[in-house]
Design an enzyme around this catalytic site. Structure first.
Site, PDB file in Angstrom:
ATOM      1  N   TRP A  70       0.854  -1.173   0.000  1.00  0.00           N
ATOM      2  CA  TRP A  70       0.000   0.000   0.000  1.00  0.00           C
ATOM      3  C   TRP A  70       0.894   1.227   0.000  1.00  0.00           C
ATOM      4  O   TRP A  70       2.093   1.122   0.235  1.00  0.00           O
ATOM      5  CB  TRP A  70      -0.965  -0.031   1.178  1.00  0.00           C
ATOM      6  CG  TRP A  70      -0.506   0.511   2.504  1.00  0.00           C
ATOM      7  CD1 TRP A  70      -0.765   1.737   3.036  1.00  0.00           C
ATOM      8  CD2 TRP A  70       0.257  -0.188   3.507  1.00  0.00           C
ATOM      9  NE1 TRP A  70      -0.210   1.838   4.293  1.00  0.00           N
ATOM     10  CE2 TRP A  70       0.417   0.687   4.610  1.00  0.00           C
ATOM     11  CE3 TRP A  70       0.822  -1.469   3.579  1.00  0.00           C
ATOM     12  CZ2 TRP A  70       1.113   0.316   5.765  1.00  0.00           C
ATOM     13  CZ3 TRP A  70       1.519  -1.836   4.716  1.00  0.00           C
ATOM     14  CH2 TRP A  70       1.661  -0.955   5.792  1.00  0.00           C
TER      15      TRP A  70
ATOM     16  N   ASP B 228       5.606  -4.432   3.230  1.00  0.00           N
ATOM     17  CA  ASP B 228       5.726  -5.350   4.357  1.00  0.00           C
ATOM     18  C   ASP B 228       6.888  -6.303   4.121  1.00  0.00           C
ATOM     19  O   ASP B 228       7.185  -6.676   2.981  1.00  0.00           O
ATOM     20  CB  ASP B 228       4.436  -6.165   4.524  1.00  0.00           C
ATOM     21  CG  ASP B 228       3.309  -5.358   5.149  1.00  0.00           C
ATOM     22  OD1 ASP B 228       3.585  -4.295   5.732  1.00  0.00           O
ATOM     23  OD2 ASP B 228       2.151  -5.799   5.053  1.00  0.00           O
TER      24      ASP B 228
END
Lengths: 387, 189, 387, 189
Positions: free
Chosen positions: B114, B133
């Site tokens: 994101w 991540d």
């Protein structure tokens, strides 16, 4: 089904940062920050001030003791065990799991992680391990790096010998009535038995030779701690009892017993007894001992209490010269600790104290001063590399 | 001529996700989605490129800054108030053996993520930040000070590209979440 | 190997308590306590004051709201989802795992637990679920108990329809650009799309019919919360935006939009805007809304802040009459809360507030008084049974 | 004539562990161990039976009681200082939907356990307590007040029957630890 009747959104961002071309700008304007690529860290050779800490009941976290900062993470739950290879190039974790989390098929593994990348390099199948709250002595390694020894309990007890060169379990040795693994300097290990004796297992090619020693402590009256210490390079052990008696033993097929001494007497106090109301300084905690083999000093987590307080947190660390059997130093802890380890170096050794508050305090073993306090979410357990 | 941004994404996804073990056939479905590229709205990264020429910093306007932006610092990337962390949700990799765009040892960066748009207090510019991540290992256990949850311009899961509750681990060996980074993608418009 | 050269210990205790025969004793002597058999608890039919709380990032814990005590535990991690069957006889948990913990083969399941025994009765294989921090609307059930709807994201989005009678996944419906599941009263569900519209999926035997509605909110300027509410019995939804606009929609193949109203205007205040520095009472948190359908009251976790504070903890619970769109009550919380649920009964409804301190506060929804405070190690998420 | 205690144990183990999925062949090994029953030392439970005739309570002797015994209460079994919890290590099942000898729903009591010997303040007698773990489900998450670790007469793992760090889940569907109970086995000597 897919439908094309209306605009849809591309829901993805690229791994590649875009090149942003920056036009000529006046010198006064700071340059636009440039896109960054993602990369993965790796670790330098493991230094003396490294400590692996049991954290959050889900991992062992590797800390740099000088900076008080995390270097990396290895998964492990409360009943799993961890060991650092003598050459510090691998970290081994013995784990137990079920295929569906809390149910399904049981699986036990010895995981081999590369200490440079923390990548999992091998996952070796094991017979069912003994499951207990972490005990260092439930997983041990031979000094030549060839064998791992894994404690089993089904509830019959045994030790599985794992060939780390072949990456497979080689054999399981029954040790009825005994538990815990104290490795010899070469080719074997001893285990403590319920009658106060040792069972000794010599590895001999494809065979094992098992010998039994006579009882050397009174297991009913004053048992020795599971967390008793062994110098893995020499195979010398210090078995320490609930009351604070120290039994030096040179391990082998025929163990050689040394002269028993008392932690309290070595501090100029009366030896402690087994009275429930007999207040005395006593060893205790989840991991009360750390033997600095090179300096031959024994660090002990001590508290005041009666007998049966062998799991109580310690308020001080007492430092003993094992050669002369004298107390050298008493170090006050900032708050009670569940367990300690001591770094293996002689230049500037550090004490890693796992506090009941779940913080880790890093102290100078020389001055006793707190160097760092880390919000580690630590349980009582930690391990350090060998000298 | 450089490939377009969408072509870049397509190439990256194809390369990165080809090894995915997803049972749902990620690749086929993403491929299907790609052909309709022309009808997609401009992505923030494209707007970033379109705006790259206008590099003069904007003056700080304390009347319009968010609370996060007013308080943001640019010196310590292991704190939640570091400027790039304006819309992060998770554990900072810099507290876990990694860094602001570096995964800790034994983990893998997700090829998709994101994004947020955060203001750098040093130059007054806004940058597009990819909150990639790091995946494939048990969650990092560290100080609670390193667990951040900020939400400037953060959107619901039906706008996934700017939604920070999603586990952004696609195409990694597993989607086990370890920690989050905050890499610069480019200047925002 | 086994060795018989010395006594060994039987290391086992029996599951059967012994009968201890007590001799004749004087009346003054209290009787000897008798041996106890081990047994396993089961649960009465699930009452209105039951709440399932996400605890410790490893489970949902079922609490009795009257006593503030635990009834039982279901395993679930942060990205897993839970739902209670409309008849309260089953509890479903959608889970994702890897065969070796943090690596290995990925497996996704819908687990079916018997609400009476909490035994796992079925473990239904699923295609890869969408993984996000818990959202109630990522797992929903049809009111007739026949279907479960599981949100997928790979990163393409879809919904897997699970046949709960046959205990297997029936089909997956692509919902490109959309997410979250809001069930209809009968045979279908709607999802929210990135352009502010709904995609509506009607179940028709072995087929599905998909329709798209026009955008009804501005997703760029003021998106509706993921935690927007739906009355599952009527298929009426209340979509609530970051600023506090309420969009009533009757869901179906052709959704019917009601009249928009404002949480702030209903409280006699100005409607809140999108200014980052525009201080106003706003909804926010991990789970900011609870719709008591029978009383037609909407409970909202509110805090003061600017725009983009949609995840900030709430300091008060505001209670609205949805019929008249007026604020009825403002309830002060003992400390900021991340999420709320409200019990479905009308006699004595309870508010379950998951505090930022990880405690659960149980309040009377009628008086606003705190009835119990529980050290629950709670995250922000909880669910309650339907009316 | 009632079967002897060892015969009872043998029967129970055979029945309970026959369904065990252990790869190590628990049954065979326990069977081997059983034949040598005659050379085993008396177990506390046997001593309990031997002493069952002498049922008169002992007077409390504050000079010899342990700190735990001095402070023990007999009214609230969900607290660590409840008298039976003199050597428990774990989460109390009474805080988890179970009770002092009852496993919470969805869990199973282990057929074997460690034991303690605890003094009941109401009658001054000591009782053998079986700390049977409830197994097969993720650990109960409850108040820290329900996590106990006491050690009166608690021994190391090489004396497993009185060692409380072992996960006592043998013969259950899995050895996942959920919580611990404290059931009365009988009066101690």
């Amino acid at each position: 089904m897919t439908c094309f009747s209306r605009p849809r959104y591309l829901l993805l961002a690229s791994v590649i940062g875009m090149g942003v071309s920056v036009g000529d700008m006046a010198k006064a304007i700071p340059p636009v920050l440039q896109p960054e690529q993602s990369d993965v860290a790796s670790l330098p050779p493991m230094g003396d001030h490294s400590v692996l800490v049991a954290t959050g009941e889900q991992s062992f976290t590797l800390y740099d003791g000088d900076k008080g900062r995390i270097l990396g993470t290895l998964p492990a739950e409360m009943v799993d065990n961890i060991a650092i290879a003598p050459d510090r190039k691998d970290i081994y974790v013995a784990v137990t799991m079920w295929s569906r989390g809390d149910h399904g098929t049981r699986e036990d593994f010895l995981r081999d992680y590369d200490a440079h990348t923390l990548d999992l390099t091998h996952e070796i199948e094991l017979p069912p391990r003994g499951l207990a709250v972490f005990k260092q002595q439930n997983l041990e390694l031979s000094q030549d790096g060839h064998w791992a020894f894994v404690f089993d309990m089904s509830p019959a007890t045994g030790v599985t010998v794992v060939d780390l060169h072949e990456h497979k379990a080689a054999r399981t040795v029954d040790i009825p009535g005994c538990a815990l693994i104290f490795p010899w300097a070469h080719d074997g290990f001893s285990t403590i038995c319920g009658d106060g004796s040792l069972t000794n297992v010599a590895l001999a090619g494809n065979n094992v030779n098992v010998t039994h020693s006579k009882p050397f402590f009174d297991a009913n009256r004053d048992p020795v701690f599971e967390q008793s210490q062994v110098d893995r390079k020499t195979g010398k052990a210090l078995f320490i009892s609930y009351t604070g008696q120290v039994y030096p033993v040179t391990l082998g097929a025929t163990p050689v017993m040394g002269k028993t001494w008392s932690l309290q007497a070595a501090a100029g106090q009366s030896a402690a007894g087994t009275g429930q109301q007999e207040q005395a300084w006593r060893p205790g905690g989840d991991q009360p001992f750390a033997w600095h083999e090179v300096d031959n000093r024994l660090y002990v987590l001590m508290h005041v209490g009666g007998y049966w307080t062998h799991k109580q947190e310690g308020t001080e660390v007492w430092v003993y010269d094992v050669t002369t059997q004298h107390l050298l130093q008493r170090i006050d802890l900032p708050s009670p600790a569940k367990g300690i380890t001591v770094s293996p170096d002689t230049a500037n050794p550090q004490i890693y104290a796992m506090l009941a508050s779940k913080k880790m305090a890093i102290l100078s073993a020389t001055t006793g001063q707190v160097e760092k306090t880390v919000e580690a979410k630590a349980s009582g357990i930690s391990i350090v590399p060998q000298p | 001529m450089k490939p377009s941004f969408l072509e870049q994404i397509g190439e990256q996804l194809t390369r990165k996700l080809a090894s995915s073990s997803s049972r749902r056939g990620v690749l086929g479905r993403v491929g299907t989605a790609m052909v309709a590229g022309g009808v997609f709205p401009l992505l923030p990264v494209q707007r970033a490129r379109a705006a790259a020429g206008s590099a003069a910093p904007r003056l700080a306007d304390v009347t319009t800054l968010s609370d996060f932006e007013r308080r943001a610092q640019s010196s310590d990337p292991t704190k939640c108030n570091y400027w790039r962390h304006c819309a992060i949700d998770g554990v900072l990799c810099g507290c876990c053996g990694g860094g602001i765009h570096t995964c800790p040892p034994g983990t893998q960066p997700s090829p998709v993520s994101w994004i947020g748009t955060c203001r750098n207090p040093d130059d007054g510019r806004s940058y597009v930040i990819a909150y990639r991540d790091c995946c494939g290992r048990t969650t990092c256990t560290t100080s609670s000070d390193c667990e951040c949850n900020t939400a400037d311009r953060e959107m619901p899961i039906y706008r996934p590209q700017t939604s920070n509750d999603i586990i952004w681990c696609f195409g990694t060996t597993s989607a086990a979440y370890h920690c989050s980074t905050a890499a610069i993608v480019g200047q925002a418009e």
